[in-house]
Design a protein around this motif. Structure first.
Motif, PDB file in Angstrom:
ATOM      1  N   ALA A  88       0.858  -1.197   0.000  1.00 22.38           N
ATOM      2  CA  ALA A  88       0.000   0.000   0.000  1.00 22.38           C
ATOM      3  C   ALA A  88       0.889   1.241   0.000  1.00 22.38           C
ATOM      4  CB  ALA A  88      -0.906   0.003   1.226  1.00 22.38           C
ATOM      5  N   LYS A  89       0.537   2.173  -0.872  1.00 22.62           N
ATOM      6  CA  LYS A  89       1.209   3.489  -0.903  1.00 22.62           C
ATOM      7  C   LYS A  89       0.131   4.489  -0.519  1.00 22.62           C
ATOM      8  CE  LYS A  89       3.706   4.238  -4.614  1.00 22.62           C
ATOM      9  NZ  LYS A  89       3.737   4.386  -6.097  1.00 22.62           N
ATOM     10  N   ILE A  90       0.121   4.862   0.779  1.00 26.78           N
ATOM     11  CA  ILE A  90      -0.959   5.665   1.345  1.00 26.78           C
ATOM     12  C   ILE A  90      -0.562   7.135   1.421  1.00 26.78           C
ATOM     13  CG2 ILE A  90      -2.468   6.035   3.337  1.00 26.78           C
ATOM     14  CD1 ILE A  90      -1.975   3.085   4.109  1.00 26.78           C
ATOM     15  N   MET A  91      -1.361   7.972   0.752  1.00 32.13           N
ATOM     16  CA  MET A  91      -1.196   9.426   0.940  1.00 32.13           C
ATOM     17  C   MET A  91      -2.241   9.850   1.953  1.00 32.13           C
ATOM     18  SD  MET A  91      -2.779  12.525   0.202  1.00 32.13           S
ATOM     19  CE  MET A  91      -2.241  14.232   0.111  1.00 32.13           C
ATOM     20  N   GLY A  92      -1.775  10.443   3.052  1.00 35.05           N
ATOM     21  CA  GLY A  92      -2.693  10.876   4.104  1.00 35.05           C
ATOM     22  C   GLY A  92      -2.816  12.386   4.136  1.00 35.05           C
ATOM     23  N   VAL A 138       2.471   2.150   8.970  1.00 35.46           N
ATOM     24  CA  VAL A 138       3.812   1.699   8.580  1.00 35.46           C
ATOM     25  C   VAL A 138       4.113   0.328   9.172  1.00 35.46           C
ATOM     26  CG1 VAL A 138       6.286   2.194   8.825  1.00 35.46           C
ATOM     27  CG2 VAL A 138       4.689   4.043   8.258  1.00 35.46           C
ATOM     28  N   GLU A 139       3.718   0.122  10.419  1.00 34.44           N
ATOM     29  CA  GLU A 139       3.926  -1.174  11.099  1.00 34.44           C
ATOM     30  C   GLU A 139       3.198  -2.280  10.355  1.00 34.44           C
ATOM     31  OE1 GLU A 139       5.788  -1.614  13.799  1.00 34.44           O
ATOM     32  OE2 GLU A 139       5.324  -3.763  14.018  1.00 34.44           O
ATOM     33  N   VAL A 164       4.077   5.412   3.337  1.00 37.08           N
ATOM     34  CA  VAL A 164       3.169   6.524   3.652  1.00 37.08           C
ATOM     35  C   VAL A 164       3.814   7.865   3.349  1.00 37.08           C
ATOM     36  CG1 VAL A 164       1.867   7.630   5.535  1.00 37.08           C
ATOM     37  CG2 VAL A 164       2.083   5.141   5.474  1.00 37.08           C
ATOM     38  N   ARG A 165       2.990   8.816   2.862  1.00 36.34           N
ATOM     39  CA  ARG A 165       3.375  10.229   2.735  1.00 36.34           C
ATOM     40  C   ARG A 165       2.230  11.042   3.325  1.00 36.34           C
ATOM     41  NH1 ARG A 165       7.546  11.172  -0.872  1.00 36.34           N
ATOM     42  NH2 ARG A 165       6.794  13.188  -1.615  1.00 36.34           N
ATOM     43  N   TRP A 166       2.558  12.168   3.999  1.00 36.06           N
ATOM     44  CA  TRP A 166       1.514  12.801   4.808  1.00 36.06           C
ATOM     45  C   TRP A 166       1.518  14.312   4.709  1.00 36.06           C
ATOM     46  CZ3 TRP A 166      -1.526   9.088   6.898  1.00 36.06           C
ATOM     47  CH2 TRP A 166      -2.618   9.511   7.681  1.00 36.06           C
ATOM     48  N   VAL A 167       0.297  14.876   4.774  1.00 36.07           N
ATOM     49  CA  VAL A 167       0.102  16.320   4.948  1.00 36.07           C
ATOM     50  C   VAL A 167      -0.994  16.536   5.983  1.00 36.07           C
ATOM     51  CG1 VAL A 167       0.762  16.943   2.591  1.00 36.07           C
ATOM     52  CG2 VAL A 167      -1.627  16.435   3.103  1.00 36.07           C
ATOM     53  N   ASP A 181      19.929  12.726  10.203  1.00 40.15           N
ATOM     54  CA  ASP A 181      19.750  11.584   9.290  1.00 40.15           C
ATOM     55  C   ASP A 181      18.365  10.979   9.487  1.00 40.15           C
ATOM     56  OD1 ASP A 181      21.137   8.222   8.975  1.00 40.15           O
ATOM     57  OD2 ASP A 181      20.005   9.497   7.550  1.00 40.15           O
ATOM     58  N   PRO A 182      17.303  11.708   9.040  1.00 39.41           N
ATOM     59  CA  PRO A 182      15.926  11.246   9.282  1.00 39.41           C
ATOM     60  C   PRO A 182      15.623   9.936   8.553  1.00 39.41           C
ATOM     61  CG  PRO A 182      15.948  13.193   7.869  1.00 39.41           C
ATOM     62  CD  PRO A 182      17.346  12.989   8.307  1.00 39.41           C
ATOM     63  N   LYS A 183      14.921   9.046   9.237  1.00 37.39           N
ATOM     64  CA  LYS A 183      14.608   7.734   8.646  1.00 37.39           C
ATOM     65  C   LYS A 183      13.115   7.399   8.788  1.00 37.39           C
ATOM     66  CE  LYS A 183      19.134   5.645   9.813  1.00 37.39           C
ATOM     67  NZ  LYS A 183      19.682   5.853   8.452  1.00 37.39           N
ATOM     68  N   GLY A 184      12.294   8.441   8.878  1.00 37.26           N
ATOM     69  CA  GLY A 184      10.873   8.172   9.112  1.00 37.26           C
ATOM     70  C   GLY A 184      10.038   8.261   7.864  1.00 37.26           C
ATOM     71  N   VAL A 185       8.976   9.024   7.932  1.00 37.15           N
ATOM     72  CA  VAL A 185       7.963   9.126   6.869  1.00 37.15           C
ATOM     73  C   VAL A 185       7.971  10.557   6.313  1.00 37.15           C
ATOM     74  CG1 VAL A 185       5.448   9.150   6.493  1.00 37.15           C
ATOM     75  CG2 VAL A 185       6.499   7.331   7.887  1.00 37.15           C
TER      76      VAL A 185
END
Ligand SMILES: NC(=O)c1ccc[n+]([C@@H]2O[C@H](COP(=O)([O-])OP(=O)(O)OC[C@H]3O[C@@H](n4cnc5c(N)ncnc54)[C@H](O)[C@@H]3O)[C@@H](O)[C@H]2O)c1
Ligand SMILES: Nc1nccc2c1ncn2C[C@@H](O)[C@@H](O)C(=O)O
Length: 476
Positions: free
Chosen positions: A44-48, A64-65, A70-73, A98-102
């Motif tokens: 799933a490629k979820i735009m929130g 994510v779990e 995911v990409r978010w606004v 060094d961000p490793k999140g979303v």
């Protein structure tokens, strides 16, 4: 990783608050545990597009779990909590360096141009592809995709007229720019989306309108009308956060004052109860005789806004409709009357009309709190520039009630992503057994001990011992 947030150095603070919120969100943590092995959202490629708060951060990390990309606004220019956005970008294993999140594109105090730029950024992955799922709150992401595809098909983007709201012109300009950059992009994006799950009443209204017009491009699950969403978030969430918004914005004493609540739906019921609980004399306005009768039987005076606009101290619009409070009505209000909206969009209060009044003066008391001084010298105080004040002036609903809403969101995302073929284009609500499952997940935390039906009792009322306990038409 691309992103744009206010300040990554806030990430540790956000992470500490996310940790506390997880304890208050048992439903989300339970679905994490139930599904983290199977990862049903893998692929799933979820735009929130949903208020970027600490509670939403827990939702994002749950998605994510469960395997999602995911990409978010945020879905509002004032509702982002910058420390939540920072924590999500940095992630559990990253650092500000060094961000490793979303990827998140949101910060508190965006301009409208920036808001729609963020929405556009989150709708395109680095490889140029689009999402295959949308998680929406109010329908702005769904709108951009649909209008983009529509105008590509028509071969042109229309010009805004002088009667159109300023924001519509910005949306059209965003589409003009993005279509010029990549012709056919929105048609391709719309075609790639399996479905959308919609959080709120106003967004759901837009979906049903599109379904009725035959313009809905993909299936939608109406999360708002899960009982464990709208009868909890909308009512009990606003019961908590409307007072929080008023207190953080103005610190005005509510007790003894006259408060007008426009609308007596789920949100209005929560707001009216909260203001009554603070000792205000609450007056309700309504168009619907059933909701008006409910308000009257709940002990509230029900009358028209014009009848009370010059005697009230506090106004809260909760209708999901527009032009509820006009500029002329605001000019008749008491000195320093407080005017606020808690509905999804900012068109419930005629801010444009207010700004056009000859000689009016706008004075910033502090961010999202403005004194508007009329030529005769008297003022009103408008919160969050007419946008939803519980998220603009405070931090929105608490984690526990958002856990109900967001557990529905995760279940709906799984339903639509893994069983797409069972959902032809249209608008759906989750089945009652899942609604009851969400409620069950929140009982232990409140010390609730359920009674168990005997087989004979179940047979007597025509249900199964394990539920569902009500017919679909039951009104809670
Ligand atoms: N700020 C938040 O945290 C939050 C949370 C949930 C929902 N919302 C939003 O709040 C709004 C209301 O949601 P809801 O679930 O209560 O909707 P609802 O439909 O249950 O209630 C709205 C009520 O307003 C009444 N109404 C409509 N036009 C009116 C008018 N001109 N004058 C007086 N009353 C009028 C309707 O009859 C209805 O009873 C929506 O925009 C929703 O998206 C905001
Ligand atoms: N703390 C919070 N995080 C995210 C969203 C929040 C929120 N408080 C209210 N909404 C808005 C929701 O009530 C949304 O479901 C709506 O209906 O508007």
């Amino acid at each position: 990783m691309d992103y744009k947030v206010a300040d990554l150095s806030l990430a540790d603070f956000g992470r500490r608050e996310i940790r506390l919120a997880e304890h208050e969100m048992p439903g989300l943590m339970a679905v994490r545990e139930e599904y983290s092995a199977a990862k049903p959202l893998r692929g799933a490629k979820i735009m929130g597009s949903l208020h970027m708060t600490i509670q939403t951060a827990v939702l994002i990390e749950t998605l994510v779990e469960l395997g999602a990309d995911v990409r978010w606004v945020s879905c509002n220019i004032f509702s982002t909590q910058d420390h939540a956005a920072a924590a999500i970008v940095v992630g559990k294993d990253g650092t500000a360096e060094d961000p490793k999140g979303v990827p998140v594109f949101a910060w508190k105090g965006e301009t409208l141009e920036e808001y729609w730029w963020c929405t556009d950024q989150a709708l395109q992955w680095p490889d140029g592809s689009g999402p295959n799922m949308i998680l929406d709150d109010g329908g702005d992401a769904t709108l951009l995709v649909h209008k983009g595809a529509e105008y590509e098909k028509a071969g042109a983007v229309p010009q805004a007229t002088e009667d159109d709201p300023e924001e519509w012109g910005i949306i059209l300009e965003t589409l003009r720019r993005t279509i010029a950059e990549k012709p056919g992009r929105w048609t391709e994006t719309a075609a790639g989306i399996k479905g959308v799950t919609e959080e709120t009443t106003t967004g759901v209204h837009r979906l049903y309108e599109m379904a009725k017009a035959g313009t809905l491009a993909f299936p939608a699950i109406n999360v708002n009308d899960s009982v464990t969403k709208s009868k909890f978030d909308n009512k009990y969430g606003c019961r908590h956060s409307v007072i929080d918004g008023l207190n953080r914005a103005t610190d005005v004493l509510i007790g003894g004052k006259v408060a007008v609540v426009c609308g007596y739906g789920d949100v209005g019921k929560g707001c009216a109860e909260a203001l009554k609980g603070q000792g205000a004399r609450v007056i309700v306005t309504e168009i619907d005789p059933i909701c008006a009768l409910q308000a009257a039987m709940d002990g509230f005076q029900v009358t028209t806004l014009d009848d009370v606009v010059d005697i009230a101290d506090i106004f809260v619009t909760t209708t999901g409709n527009f032009n509820i409070i006009s500029a002329a009505q605001m000019s008749r209000m008491k000195h320093q009357a407080i005017v606020s909206n808690i509905g999804h969009f900012d068109n419930e209060i005629d801010m444009a009309g207010l700004a056009k009044i000859e000689g009016i003066e706008k004075i910033e008391i502090k961010p999202q709190v403005h004194e508007w001084r009329f030529p005769d010298g008297h003022s009103i105080i408008v919160l969050a520039e007419g946008r939803l004040m519980n998220l603009g002036c405070a931090t929105g609903h608490p984690s526990f009630v958002m856990s109900n809403s967001f557990t529905n969101q995760v279940i709906a995302q799984i339903e639509l992503f893994t069983k797409t073929e069972e959902y032809p284009v249209g608008v759906y609500v989750l089945p009652k057994h899942l609604d009851e499952k969400v409620a069950r997940l929140h009982l232990d935390a409140l010390g609730v001990k359920l009674t168990t039906l005997t087989k004979e009792q179940a047979a007597y009322i025509g249900v199964h011992v394990e539920g569902p306990y009500k017919p679909d038409h039951y009104r809670y």
